[in-house]
Write a protein that holds these residues in place. Sequence first.
Motif, mmCIF file in Angstrom:
data_model
loop_
_atom_site.group_PDB
_atom_site.id
_atom_site.type_symbol
_atom_site.label_atom_id
_atom_site.label_comp_id
_atom_site.label_asym_id
_atom_site.label_seq_id
_atom_site.Cartn_x
_atom_site.Cartn_y
_atom_site.Cartn_z
ATOM 1 N N SER A 43 0.887 -1.235 0.101
ATOM 2 C CA SER A 43 0.013 -0.030 0.042
ATOM 3 C C SER A 43 0.934 1.365 -0.023
ATOM 4 N N GLU A 80 -10.256 2.098 3.388
ATOM 5 C CA GLU A 80 -10.913 0.724 2.634
ATOM 6 C C GLU A 80 -9.576 0.309 1.852
ATOM 7 N N HIS A 83 -7.473 -1.850 4.073
ATOM 8 C CA HIS A 83 -8.280 -3.018 4.703
ATOM 9 C C HIS A 83 -8.513 -3.987 3.557
ATOM 10 N N ASP A 84 -8.529 -3.759 2.208
ATOM 11 C CA ASP A 84 -8.521 -4.714 1.061
ATOM 12 C C ASP A 84 -7.198 -5.151 0.819
ATOM 13 N N GLN A 87 -6.820 -7.726 3.462
ATOM 14 C CA GLN A 87 -7.756 -8.982 2.994
ATOM 15 C C GLN A 87 -7.046 -9.761 2.040
ATOM 16 N N ALA A 88 -6.444 -9.292 1.080
ATOM 17 C CA ALA A 88 -5.879 -10.179 0.001
ATOM 18 C C ALA A 88 -4.613 -10.777 0.635
ATOM 19 N N TYR A 163 -16.844 -4.170 8.926
ATOM 20 C CA TYR A 163 -16.169 -4.941 7.688
ATOM 21 C C TYR A 163 -16.846 -6.273 7.583
#
Length: 200
Positions: A43, A80, A83-84, A87-88, A163
Amino acid sequence: MDKIITISREFGAGGHTIGKRVAQELGIEFYDRDIVRETAKASGFDPELIETEGEDVSRTDSILKTICSASSLQFHDTQEVIHDVQQAIIVQLAKKGPCVILGRCADEILRAAGIDSLNVFIHADDIHRAVRASELLGTTNATEIQKMMAKKDNSRHTYYTHYTGKKWGDCHNYHLTLDSGILGYDLCVKMIVEAAKSCE
């Protein structure tokens, strides 16, 4: 099940310690700050920001306001993105093989991805948690400890609900809910290990 275990926990209930010991007992990987490092790489955000605010929706937004320019992504959108990415990474780590994953809605993330996991919630009474929190925070100030316990738990509750749409700590969301204050760390580790082996 390939011994993928997720652990959610109240602050001061010993979830990190228990999770790490479970991984050692089973001879599998333990993921906590590894997720932070990988999220930072992917990120571009500061690891410290991700580590301290990775399970806190509201606080992250306020901090990002101080580091993002007006032309950057909207603050909510930035959260977001974090978080994404997490998550991945959680799905990727789970696909690599047996492991223990701490927090970060891993139980619901894996469920949505169709990956079987043993989901555990660790909790304890305020007295046991306060003793552990005192060690973690390096203070014996009862007021400070109580405030931090409430802050951390509220943050995790808000993050999980935001979430997943589910209630953090609700026994229906987990296969095991263990009181580490009453059972002790050793028995919690033993019960999780036995449960993981029985699910093979």
